[in-house]
Design an enzyme around this catalytic site. Structure first.
Site, mmCIF file in Angstrom:
data_model
loop_
_atom_site.group_PDB
_atom_site.id
_atom_site.type_symbol
_atom_site.label_atom_id
_atom_site.label_comp_id
_atom_site.label_asym_id
_atom_site.label_seq_id
_atom_site.Cartn_x
_atom_site.Cartn_y
_atom_site.Cartn_z
ATOM 1 N N GLU A 1 40.340 46.212 89.179
ATOM 2 C CA GLU A 1 38.801 45.260 89.030
ATOM 3 C C GLU A 1 39.673 44.425 88.667
ATOM 4 O OE1 GLU A 1 34.619 45.684 88.313
ATOM 5 O OE2 GLU A 1 34.878 46.939 87.432
ATOM 6 N N ARG B 1 41.767 58.851 79.657
ATOM 7 C CA ARG B 1 42.117 57.600 79.386
ATOM 8 C C ARG B 1 43.187 57.096 77.862
ATOM 9 N NH1 ARG B 1 38.547 54.105 81.588
ATOM 10 N NH2 ARG B 1 38.518 51.649 80.402
ATOM 11 N N LYS C 1 38.353 45.933 78.704
ATOM 12 C CA LYS C 1 38.636 44.656 79.321
ATOM 13 C C LYS C 1 36.904 43.689 79.123
ATOM 14 C CE LYS C 1 38.907 45.666 83.316
ATOM 15 N NZ LYS C 1 39.455 45.605 84.990
HETATM 16 P P1 ATP Z 1 37.885 48.590 81.177
HETATM 17 O O1 ATP Z 1 37.169 49.817 80.729
HETATM 18 O O2 ATP Z 1 38.919 48.168 80.443
HETATM 19 O O3 ATP Z 1 37.122 47.683 82.196
HETATM 20 P P2 ATP Z 1 38.460 49.549 83.509
HETATM 21 O O4 ATP Z 1 38.841 51.329 83.844
HETATM 22 O O5 ATP Z 1 37.272 49.026 84.291
HETATM 23 O O6 ATP Z 1 38.717 49.675 82.226
HETATM 24 P P3 ATP Z 1 40.300 49.450 86.295
HETATM 25 O O7 ATP Z 1 40.925 47.621 86.716
HETATM 26 O O8 ATP Z 1 38.193 49.601 87.041
HETATM 27 O O9 ATP Z 1 39.509 48.848 85.013
HETATM 28 O O10 ATP Z 1 41.083 49.794 85.926
HETATM 29 C C1 ATP Z 1 42.068 50.732 87.014
HETATM 30 C C2 ATP Z 1 42.904 51.619 86.524
HETATM 31 O O11 ATP Z 1 43.141 51.808 85.105
HETATM 32 C C3 ATP Z 1 41.841 53.062 87.265
HETATM 33 O O12 ATP Z 1 42.083 53.637 87.630
HETATM 34 C C4 ATP Z 1 41.578 53.334 86.028
HETATM 35 O O13 ATP Z 1 40.884 54.380 85.632
HETATM 36 C C5 ATP Z 1 42.817 52.918 84.600
HETATM 37 N N1 ATP Z 1 42.451 52.703 83.552
HETATM 38 C C6 ATP Z 1 41.653 51.294 82.905
HETATM 39 N N2 ATP Z 1 41.788 51.715 81.520
HETATM 40 C C7 ATP Z 1 42.601 52.939 81.412
HETATM 41 C C8 ATP Z 1 42.751 53.576 79.997
HETATM 42 N N3 ATP Z 1 42.403 52.985 78.729
HETATM 43 N N4 ATP Z 1 44.121 54.708 80.135
HETATM 44 C C9 ATP Z 1 44.436 54.856 81.347
HETATM 45 N N5 ATP Z 1 44.107 54.322 82.436
HETATM 46 C C10 ATP Z 1 43.114 53.757 83.088
HETATM 47 MG MG MG Z 2 35.696 49.144 85.915
#
Ligand code: ATP
Ligand code: MG
Length: 577
Positions: free
Chosen positions: A53, A277, A287
């Site tokens: 995102e 994760r 984020k």
């Molecule tokens: P955050 O919680 O940091 O805002 P998010 O999951 O909202 O992260 P996205 O941009 O939606 O961030 O994530 C893109 C991809 O990265 C998704 O498939 C998500 O599951 C994966 N992802 C995000 N954080 C992690 C993590 N700590 N470990 C492994 N994969 C991750």
């Molecule tokens: Mg997200």
């Protein structure tokens, strides 16, 4: 190495030094192997996607997802798309899109297709109409609060909305007028008609579309209704014929809904698979919280070398190879855990040990004068660039009468077990000569400001022809040839292994380490570093790995400490004290 390894210690030397290509097996790979065997997707190639995102910078947790998405597809001759999940017009910015592309490339991956969920808004809208016509979706006039109330709880079933049984015609009419902009934000939503008493809350008539009179970074003013993540994600996967849609565990409860939309629409059956994760001690990977650190000035920006963002650790000097190896060795599992930050540092050190040229730098200079070395004379010593890599060759390092050594390498009264320079003691100057301390000069405060020595010309290159030994080798820089530099020493950003654990009423920022950055302004470097390009990485002998910062100016380099060498002396001192 076990695939779900979580460790509080760096893994044993043998497995840790396995090349990156040796990948531990994991359950995701097993699923793909099985699906290929049973021809679950027929002739389709393995297709994955990485779906960030664009509402922040990528962090090391994302690196895990990227390595899995790209790495697994690669292994099976498949394809990986980069798809921006830009369904929320309000939080997304082009700055983030650009940084994400840069970071994925830096990690060493190339996407096949580059897509945006917003590319699919027309298709998603048509599919919504299809679901309405099939009696599977309806326009609801309840407010957001009412919808929440009607949804029930984990222990109580929800109730049907009074608008749930609207006719297909009325739903079509209202949905089209929602799109046409006739209604204000929040006044109506489109919902899937599933089951208000489902034990899975996600299945209780989830919202598909909301009204938002907001411009989108790509579609501009075209839309005033936007699809929810759950409605957009699976369908986007399906459009791209994604076979294995890997995401983190928090989406497991959404999987039935992911499947429901695809089944109702009868489209390509992409399959969602969840993995854990990446969590790291002393590190926050959210984020929202990282944004807060930037906005509130706790760090210097998204690329502050203390940040776990990919641009931050890149600036700090971590290599993409080290991150890929770390992520692979940390493994993947079906339950969440936490990985020790020390393990990440271990792989960074190991990679830099192989590739970083060695140089000499003195962070806290103490003047050393060789009284029997002719004034005005200088010579060049032969230095090895990298003992791990003979191809790296050698270089000349200037030597002269006045040198700088590390303050720490001299003690007027050496404690037991201290073998470096002290009055009457002889040590080796790396690549130079043996020197013996004859006297010291002090300032008014009684601090040693100059150490006087004599050198033994017969020990050039570091060995005594008479076979006498010294117990320590110290590094040095010739004062007349030294370059001044700023060196930024980083420590952990948080003092607690679990930075989210705080006392009541406190925020995670209470756990920030006030000493996470120390700026050394008077460092002295050997002259070969004068033209170090931003991003160039070195081992400063005996001190650690360092990386030239973009803040460097000609003749005035700035270095970031990437990671310290293992400090055995600190351990001895700690034990003794
Ligand atoms: P955050 O919680 O940091 O805002 P998010 O999951 O909202 O992260 P996205 O941009 O939606 O961030 O994530 C893109 C991809 O990265 C998704 O498939 C998500 O599951 C994966 N992802 C995000 N954080 C992690 C993590 N700590 N470990 C492994 N994969 C991750
Ligand atoms: Mg997200």
């Amino acid at each position: 190495m076990k695939s779900n390894m979580k460790t509080s210690n760096p893994p044993a030397e043998t497995s840790a030094s396995a090349p990156a290509e040796i990948r531990p097996s994991n359950f995701l790979r097993d699923i793909i192997v099985e699906d290929l065997k049973t021809r679950k997707f027929g002739d389709a190639v393995i297709q994955t996607r990485f779906p960030p995102e664009p509402n922040g910078y990528l962090h090391i947790g994302h690196a895990k997802a990227i390595c899995l998405d790209f790495g697994l597809a690669d292994e099976f001759g498949g394809r990986t798309n980069l798809r921006f999940d830009d369904t929320n017009p309000e939080k997304e910015e082009t700055e983030y899109v650009d940084s994400i592309m840069e970071d994925v490339k830096w990690l060493g991956f190339e996407w096949d297709g580059l897509y945006y969920a917003s590319d699919y808004f027309d298709q998603l809208y048509e599919w919504a109409i299809k679901l309405i016509k099939a009696g599977k979706a309806y326009v609801d006039d309840l407010s957001a609060d009412e919808i929440r109330e009607y949804r029930g709880t984990l222990t109580e079933p929800g109730k049907n909305s009074p608008y749930r049984d609207r006719s297909v015609e009325e739903n079509l009419d209202l949905f089209q007028r929602m799109r046409a902009g006739e209604f204000p934000d929040g006044s109506r939503v489109l919902r899937a008609k599933i089951d208000m008493s489902s034990p899975n809350m996600n299945m209780r008539d989830p919202v598909m579309y909301r009204i938002l009179h907001a411009e989108h970074h790509r579609t501009g003013p075209k839309w005033c209704i936007y699809p929810m993540y759950d409605y957009a994600h699976g369908q986007s996967d399906s459009i791209e014929r994604v076979t294995h849609s890997m995401c983190t565990l928090e989406f497991a409860d959404h999987q039935p809904l992911y499947r429901w939309y695809i089944e109702q629409l009868g489209i390509f059956p992409s399959q969602q698979i969840e993995f854990d994760r990446l969590n790291l001690t002393y590190t926050l990977l959210s984020k929202r919280k990282l944004l807060q650190l930037v906005r509130d000035g706790h760090v210097r920006g998204w690329d502050d070398p203390r940040m776990p963002t990919l641009c931050g650790i890149r600036r700090r000097g971590y290599t993409p190879e080290a991150i890929r190896t770390f992520v692979t060795q940390a493994g993947v599992s079906r339950t969440n855990g936490i990985t020790d930050f020390a393990m990440l540092e271990h792989f960074v050190r190991e990679d830099l040990n192989r590739r970083a040229p060695r140089v000499m730098a003195v962070l806290r200079p103490l003047k050393l004068v060789i009284d029997n070395y002719p004034e005005g004379q200088s010579e060049e010593c032969d230095a090895v660039n990298n003992p791990e890599d003979p191809a790296a060759g050698g270089r000349k390092v200037p030597f002269s009468r006045v040198l700088y050594i590390e303050q720490d390498d001299f003690r007027e009264e050496p404690p037991k077990g201290y073998f470096r320079l002290s009055p009457g003691r002889e040590v080796r100057l790396r690549y130079g000569y043996f020197v013996k301390c004859t006297s010291v000069e002090k300032n008014a405060k009684g601090e040693v400001v100059e150490v006087h020595c004599t050198y033994d010309p017969a020990t050039r290159g570091g060995n005594a022809p008479d076979g006498r030994k010294v117990k320590a080798t110290i590094h040095w820089v010739s004062a007349a040839h030294a370059i001044d530099a700023e060196v930024r020493l980083y420590d952990k950003l948080f003092t607690k292994p679990y930075p989210n654990q705080v006392e009541e009423g406190q925020e995670f920022t209470a756990n920030l380490n006030p000493n996470s950055l120390e700026v050394v302004t008077q460092a002295k470097l050997e002259p070969s570093l004068a033209s170090a390009a931003a991003g160039a990485r070195y081992q400063f002998e005996r001190l650690g790995y360092f990386c030239a910062d973009p803040d460097s100016a000609p003749g005035k380099p700035v270095f970031n400490r990437t990671v310290a060498l293992k400090d055995t002396w600190a351990k001895i001192e700690k034990k003794a004290g």
